[in-house]
Design a protein around this motif. Structure first.
Motif, PDB file in Angstrom:
ATOM      1  N   UNK A   9      47.035  15.956 -50.862  1.00  0.00           N
ATOM      2  CA  UNK A   9      47.444  14.977 -51.869  1.00  0.00           C
ATOM      3  C   UNK A   9      48.360  13.914 -51.253  1.00  0.00           C
ATOM      4  N   UNK A  10      49.306  14.351 -50.414  1.00  0.00           N
ATOM      5  CA  UNK A  10      50.194  13.398 -49.734  1.00  0.00           C
ATOM      6  C   UNK A  10      49.372  12.394 -48.923  1.00  0.00           C
ATOM      7  N   UNK A  11      48.431  12.918 -48.157  1.00  0.00           N
ATOM      8  CA  UNK A  11      47.614  12.048 -47.299  1.00  0.00           C
ATOM      9  C   UNK A  11      46.829  11.037 -48.127  1.00  0.00           C
ATOM     10  N   UNK A  23      35.654   4.689 -51.975  1.00  0.00           N
ATOM     11  CA  UNK A  23      36.531   5.754 -51.478  1.00  0.00           C
ATOM     12  C   UNK A  23      37.747   5.921 -52.377  1.00  0.00           C
ATOM     13  N   UNK A  24      38.272   4.812 -52.870  1.00  0.00           N
ATOM     14  CA  UNK A  24      39.421   4.890 -53.775  1.00  0.00           C
ATOM     15  C   UNK A  24      39.028   5.577 -55.089  1.00  0.00           C
ATOM     16  N   UNK A  25      37.818   5.270 -55.572  1.00  0.00           N
ATOM     17  CA  UNK A  25      37.320   5.915 -56.781  1.00  0.00           C
ATOM     18  C   UNK A  25      37.210   7.423 -56.554  1.00  0.00           C
ATOM     19  N   UNK A  60      36.717  12.142 -46.117  1.00  0.00           N
ATOM     20  CA  UNK A  60      37.220  13.387 -45.532  1.00  0.00           C
ATOM     21  C   UNK A  60      37.629  13.163 -44.080  1.00  0.00           C
ATOM     22  N   UNK A  61      36.832  12.393 -43.351  1.00  0.00           N
ATOM     23  CA  UNK A  61      37.168  12.089 -41.960  1.00  0.00           C
ATOM     24  C   UNK A  61      38.404  11.201 -41.876  1.00  0.00           C
ATOM     25  N   UNK A  62      38.553  10.262 -42.805  1.00  0.00           N
ATOM     26  CA  UNK A  62      39.749   9.416 -42.817  1.00  0.00           C
ATOM     27  C   UNK A  62      41.015  10.231 -43.071  1.00  0.00           C
ATOM     28  N   UNK A  67      35.110  17.703 -41.042  1.00  0.00           N
ATOM     29  CA  UNK A  67      34.041  17.760 -42.019  1.00  0.00           C
ATOM     30  C   UNK A  67      34.519  18.349 -43.325  1.00  0.00           C
ATOM     31  N   UNK A  68      33.601  18.429 -44.271  1.00  0.00           N
ATOM     32  CA  UNK A  68      33.958  18.912 -45.607  1.00  0.00           C
ATOM     33  C   UNK A  68      34.427  20.371 -45.603  1.00  0.00           C
TER      34      UNK A  68
END
Length: 290
Positions: A9-11, A23-25, A60-62, A67-68
């Motif tokens: 969550x922090x990330x 990605x924001x959505x 997920x990579x960002x 990976x997931x």
């Protein structure tokens, strides 16, 4: 993942401004029901967020995961940390305890908690919480839990002086309906709920929210389920080398909040303090040395 490491969550919060629209959505969808939203299949998460599967993979990579599956493993570790009992927390620290004195180790952990907490709190959200608490047009309710009732009492004592129409809701659920009976739309509930989140606290929050009340949540880095109902959620780092979590960071925010609300209402607060001091003089509550 250690308890002092950043949560997912922090990330996500830190990188929101750098994400693409899709990605924001996706990120906001994950946060809406965090962390459960990320525990299902990748395709289900993409469908619920109304984005593509590649969008999930990219985000997920960002976040720093290969990976997931690794992303989900991180979420599961957070879930395990949420539910730790005092004995389990003590054993975690004891197994890897450095050789330094407890005074230094504990202080370093608290300072780290403060630094990480202040680094992730949005000043605008903090200001919004202070403005809601200072709003004398609406009743203020303050609610604590089994341990956090002491923090609630501390805030309540100061708010009694600063403004009228403040109620300390006792932490026994059989009395809550009496308090909620008077709650109106727009009233403000400050709720304290940290890990081993209390079912009664969530139920009270649900009832208050249903009556149109606004909720300010003081919680930990994993966030109480109440956060889904909160107008403002202030997350605090609480992990220290102890069987018990630390309230130092929450107390820092509370004392800062008290100062801010006092300033917002200073003319009324000053008059209330003068009246209170006169009562103290009449009752001779405090010794005077002059």
């Amino acid at each position: 993942m250690t308890e002092t490491a950043q949560t997912i969550s922090d990330r996500i919060h830190q990188m929101l401004d750098d994400l693409t629209r899709a990605e924001r959505q996706l990120a906001l969808s994950v946060l809406e029901n965090y962390p459960a939203s990320g525990l299902g299949p990748l395709a289900m998460l993409a469908r619920d967020a109304e984005v593509s599967v590649p969008t999930v993979a990219r985000m997920v990579q960002k976040l720093g995961y290969k990976g997931y599956p690794e992303f989900q493993a991180g979420l599961r570790e957070e879930l395990k940390a949420r539910g730790k009992t005092p004995i389990a927390k003590h054993d975690t620290w004891a197994e890897a305890a450095p050789s330094g004195h407890i005074l230094n180790r504990f202080t370093e952990a608290v300072i780290d908690n403060i630094r990480l907490t202040l680094g992730q709190i949005d000043p605008a959200s903090f200001d919004q919480a202070c403005a809601l608490i200072a709003d004398e047009a609406h009743h203020l309710y303050i609610v604590g839990g089994r341990i956090t009732h002491t923090l609630a009492e501390y805030l309540f004592l100061h708010m009694q002086v600063i403004r009228p129409d403040v109620t300390h809701v006792q932490s026994t659920s059989n009395t809550w309906p009496h308090y909620l009976l008077n709650a109106k739309e727009g009233d403000v509930f400050v709720i304290f709920d940290v890990r081993r989140y209390e079912n009664n606290t969530l139920k009270l929050a649900e009832l208050a929210h249903a009556r149109g009340a606004r909720i300010i949540l003081m919680t930990d880095q994993w966030r109480s389920p109440v956060h889904q109902l909160a107008t403002v959620c202030l997350s605090n780092r609480i992990v220290v080398p102890s069987a018990w979590d630390s309230a130092t960071t929450i107390m820092l925010l509370l004392e800062t909040m008290i100062s801010a609300v006092q300033t917002l209402n200073w003319s009324q607060t000053k008059a209330r303090i003068e009246e209170l001091e006169d009562m103290f003089d009449q009752t001779k509550l405090f010794r005077k040395f002059t």
